[in-house]
Design a protein around this motif. Structure first.
Motif, mmCIF file in Angstrom:
data_model
loop_
_atom_site.group_PDB
_atom_site.id
_atom_site.type_symbol
_atom_site.label_atom_id
_atom_site.label_comp_id
_atom_site.label_asym_id
_atom_site.label_seq_id
_atom_site.Cartn_x
_atom_site.Cartn_y
_atom_site.Cartn_z
ATOM 1 N N GLN A 13 0.991 4.031 -15.772
ATOM 2 C CA GLN A 13 0.761 5.154 -16.675
ATOM 3 C C GLN A 13 1.934 5.410 -17.613
ATOM 4 O O GLN A 13 1.742 5.657 -18.796
ATOM 5 C CB GLN A 13 0.472 6.422 -15.870
ATOM 6 N N LYS A 14 3.138 5.364 -17.091
ATOM 7 C CA LYS A 14 4.317 5.710 -17.894
ATOM 8 C C LYS A 14 4.901 4.521 -18.637
ATOM 9 O O LYS A 14 5.665 4.693 -19.577
ATOM 10 C CB LYS A 14 5.406 6.337 -17.010
ATOM 11 N N GLY A 15 4.562 3.324 -18.193
ATOM 12 C CA GLY A 15 5.035 2.136 -18.866
ATOM 13 C C GLY A 15 6.211 1.506 -18.151
ATOM 14 O O GLY A 15 6.939 2.168 -17.410
ATOM 15 N N CYS A 16 6.349 0.228 -18.356
ATOM 16 C CA CYS A 16 7.451 -0.512 -17.767
ATOM 17 C C CYS A 16 7.589 -1.841 -18.492
ATOM 18 O O CYS A 16 6.772 -2.192 -19.334
ATOM 19 C CB CYS A 16 7.227 -0.744 -16.273
ATOM 20 N N VAL A 17 8.653 -2.543 -18.165
ATOM 21 C CA VAL A 17 8.884 -3.888 -18.669
ATOM 22 C C VAL A 17 8.789 -4.825 -17.470
ATOM 23 O O VAL A 17 9.475 -4.622 -16.473
ATOM 24 C CB VAL A 17 10.270 -4.020 -19.338
ATOM 25 N N PRO A 66 0.805 -1.234 0.000
ATOM 26 C CA PRO A 66 0.000 0.000 0.000
ATOM 27 C C PRO A 66 0.835 1.280 0.000
ATOM 28 O O PRO A 66 0.451 2.269 -0.624
ATOM 29 C CB PRO A 66 -0.836 -0.124 1.273
ATOM 30 N N ALA A 67 1.966 1.268 0.657
ATOM 31 C CA ALA A 67 2.813 2.465 0.707
ATOM 32 C C ALA A 67 3.389 2.812 -0.667
ATOM 33 O O ALA A 67 3.827 3.942 -0.885
ATOM 34 C CB ALA A 67 3.957 2.255 1.705
ATOM 35 N N ASN A 68 3.373 1.875 -1.600
ATOM 36 C CA ASN A 68 3.948 2.096 -2.928
ATOM 37 C C ASN A 68 2.893 2.253 -4.018
ATOM 38 O O ASN A 68 3.182 2.068 -5.195
ATOM 39 C CB ASN A 68 4.888 0.932 -3.277
ATOM 40 N N TRP A 69 1.691 2.613 -3.639
ATOM 41 C CA TRP A 69 0.611 2.794 -4.604
ATOM 42 C C TRP A 69 0.978 3.820 -5.668
ATOM 43 O O TRP A 69 0.679 3.648 -6.846
ATOM 44 C CB TRP A 69 -0.665 3.183 -3.863
ATOM 45 N N GLY A 70 1.643 4.888 -5.290
ATOM 46 C CA GLY A 70 2.053 5.899 -6.262
ATOM 47 C C GLY A 70 3.016 5.333 -7.293
ATOM 48 O O GLY A 70 2.934 5.657 -8.480
ATOM 49 N N SER A 75 -1.171 -6.532 -9.176
ATOM 50 C CA SER A 75 -0.596 -5.356 -9.818
ATOM 51 C C SER A 75 -1.345 -4.948 -11.077
ATOM 52 O O SER A 75 -1.377 -3.780 -11.434
ATOM 53 C CB SER A 75 0.875 -5.605 -10.174
ATOM 54 N N LEU A 76 -1.936 -5.904 -11.763
ATOM 55 C CA LEU A 76 -2.627 -5.677 -13.035
ATOM 56 C C LEU A 76 -1.722 -5.065 -14.107
ATOM 57 O O LEU A 76 -2.211 -4.538 -15.104
ATOM 58 C CB LEU A 76 -3.865 -4.789 -12.842
ATOM 59 N N LEU A 77 -0.419 -5.124 -13.912
ATOM 60 C CA LEU A 77 0.484 -4.498 -14.871
ATOM 61 C C LEU A 77 0.317 -5.049 -16.282
ATOM 62 O O LEU A 77 0.438 -4.315 -17.262
ATOM 63 C CB LEU A 77 1.938 -4.638 -14.413
ATOM 64 N N GLU A 78 0.015 -6.330 -16.403
ATOM 65 C CA GLU A 78 -0.128 -6.924 -17.733
ATOM 66 C C GLU A 78 -1.344 -6.389 -18.478
ATOM 67 O O GLU A 78 -1.448 -6.538 -19.694
ATOM 68 C CB GLU A 78 -0.182 -8.454 -17.639
ATOM 69 N N ALA A 79 -2.255 -5.744 -17.798
ATOM 70 C CA ALA A 79 -3.481 -5.239 -18.417
ATOM 71 C C ALA A 79 -3.297 -3.862 -19.051
ATOM 72 O O ALA A 79 -4.182 -3.405 -19.770
ATOM 73 C CB ALA A 79 -4.598 -5.183 -17.386
ATOM 74 N N TYR A 80 -2.194 -3.201 -18.810
ATOM 75 C CA TYR A 80 -1.990 -1.844 -19.311
ATOM 76 C C TYR A 80 -1.212 -1.859 -20.623
ATOM 77 O O TYR A 80 -0.190 -2.533 -20.733
ATOM 78 C CB TYR A 80 -1.252 -0.998 -18.267
ATOM 79 N N PRO A 81 -1.673 -1.103 -21.623
ATOM 80 C CA PRO A 81 -0.994 -1.112 -22.926
ATOM 81 C C PRO A 81 0.415 -0.510 -22.886
ATOM 82 O O PRO A 81 1.195 -0.736 -23.799
ATOM 83 C CB PRO A 81 -1.920 -0.281 -23.819
ATOM 84 N N THR A 82 0.748 0.214 -21.846
ATOM 85 C CA THR A 82 2.081 0.798 -21.727
ATOM 86 C C THR A 82 3.089 -0.179 -21.138
ATOM 87 O O THR A 82 4.261 0.156 -21.013
ATOM 88 C CB THR A 82 2.032 2.051 -20.835
ATOM 89 N N THR A 83 2.640 -1.371 -20.786
ATOM 90 C CA THR A 83 3.492 -2.366 -20.149
ATOM 91 C C THR A 83 3.851 -3.463 -21.137
ATOM 92 O O THR A 83 2.989 -3.976 -21.842
ATOM 93 C CB THR A 83 2.764 -2.999 -18.941
ATOM 94 N N SER A 84 5.124 -3.826 -21.167
ATOM 95 C CA SER A 84 5.584 -4.982 -21.929
ATOM 96 C C SER A 84 5.913 -6.083 -20.939
ATOM 97 O O SER A 84 6.479 -5.820 -19.882
ATOM 98 C CB SER A 84 6.831 -4.634 -22.746
ATOM 99 N N VAL A 85 5.556 -7.312 -21.291
ATOM 100 C CA VAL A 85 5.744 -8.434 -20.378
ATOM 101 C C VAL A 85 6.541 -9.530 -21.081
ATOM 102 O O VAL A 85 6.226 -9.911 -22.210
ATOM 103 C CB VAL A 85 4.391 -9.008 -19.902
ATOM 104 N N LEU A 86 7.557 -10.029 -20.406
ATOM 105 C CA LEU A 86 8.352 -11.147 -20.909
ATOM 106 C C LEU A 86 8.269 -12.276 -19.900
ATOM 107 O O LEU A 86 8.556 -12.077 -18.716
ATOM 108 C CB LEU A 86 9.819 -10.736 -21.084
ATOM 109 N N SER A 87 7.865 -13.464 -20.352
ATOM 110 C CA SER A 87 7.864 -14.654 -19.506
ATOM 111 C C SER A 87 9.113 -15.465 -19.831
ATOM 112 O O SER A 87 9.327 -15.825 -20.983
ATOM 113 C CB SER A 87 6.623 -15.508 -19.774
ATOM 114 N N LEU A 88 9.910 -15.724 -18.838
ATOM 115 C CA LEU A 88 11.128 -16.513 -19.009
ATOM 116 C C LEU A 88 10.963 -17.870 -18.361
ATOM 117 O O LEU A 88 10.478 -17.966 -17.229
ATOM 118 C CB LEU A 88 12.316 -15.811 -18.345
ATOM 119 N N ALA A 89 11.373 -18.905 -19.064
ATOM 120 C CA ALA A 89 11.313 -20.255 -18.536
ATOM 121 C C ALA A 89 12.683 -20.898 -18.706
ATOM 122 O O ALA A 89 13.413 -20.572 -19.647
ATOM 123 C CB ALA A 89 10.258 -21.068 -19.268
#
Length: 170
Positions: A58-62, A47-51, A82-96
């Motif tokens: 909003q700004k995007g991340c990997v 919760p302390a890291n909501w910002g 986190s729902l990060l995968e739901a945002y179009p500004t986010t790129s997601v890589l799955s490593l196995a």
């Protein structure tokens, strides 16, 4: 950069990311060099890291997901929350570790287990910067006012221009 796991056969993910960005910075000639910032998904969801989470959305991340670690219930919950995968500004890589492991993860069934307080709805309801986009009412008497205000917010100036006053001027 949000990471669940940091070790690969070629060294740490952090090391490889830094090397790749150094090469890109040297070649591309950006006005400011690209500098990675690494965050543990469990910390981002506190919760302390909501910002920080809002900023990443909003700004995007990997997001780099270690598919083996994602089977751990605490890490899976943090990633889901986190729902990060739901945002179009986010790129997601799955490593196995092996290609075959990707198929196993894709067929994995999981359940989302969050309290309403931990959910995105709960976070947005407590966020001062969200205004009253997400609200709780204990009675119907406040509903019409809240609903009209939300419609105004969503429709913006276009709704105001098409009101009864505009029709009277025509």
């Amino acid at each position: 950069m949000v990471s669940v796991r940091e070790r690969t056969r070629g060294g740490s993910i952090e090391k490889q990311v830094r090397q790749a960005l150094n090469a890109l910075n040297a070649q591309a000639g950006y006005p400011k060099p690209l500098v990675p910032s690494f965050h543990d998904i469990r910390i981002v969801n506190e919760p302390a890291n909501w910002g920080l989470l809002r900023h990443l959305r909003q700004k995007g991340c990997v997001v780099i997901i270690d598919t083996v670690s994602l089977r751990h219930p605490i890490l899976l919950k943090a990633f889901q929350q986190s729902l990060l995968e739901a945002y179009p500004t986010t790129s997601v890589l799955s490593l196995a570790p092996k290609h075959e492991a990707l198929a196993l993860i894709q067929d994995m069934t999981y359940a989302l287990q969050l309290t309403l307080r931990e959910s995105e709805l709960g976070r947005r309801r407590r966020d001062l910067l969200e205004g009253y986009a997400c609200e709780e009412l204990g009675a119907m008497d406040g509903f019409p006012r809240w609903f009209v205000e939300r419609v105004r917010q969503l429709c913006g100036p276009a709704a105001a221009q098409g009101g009864i006053l505009q029709q009277m001027k025509s």
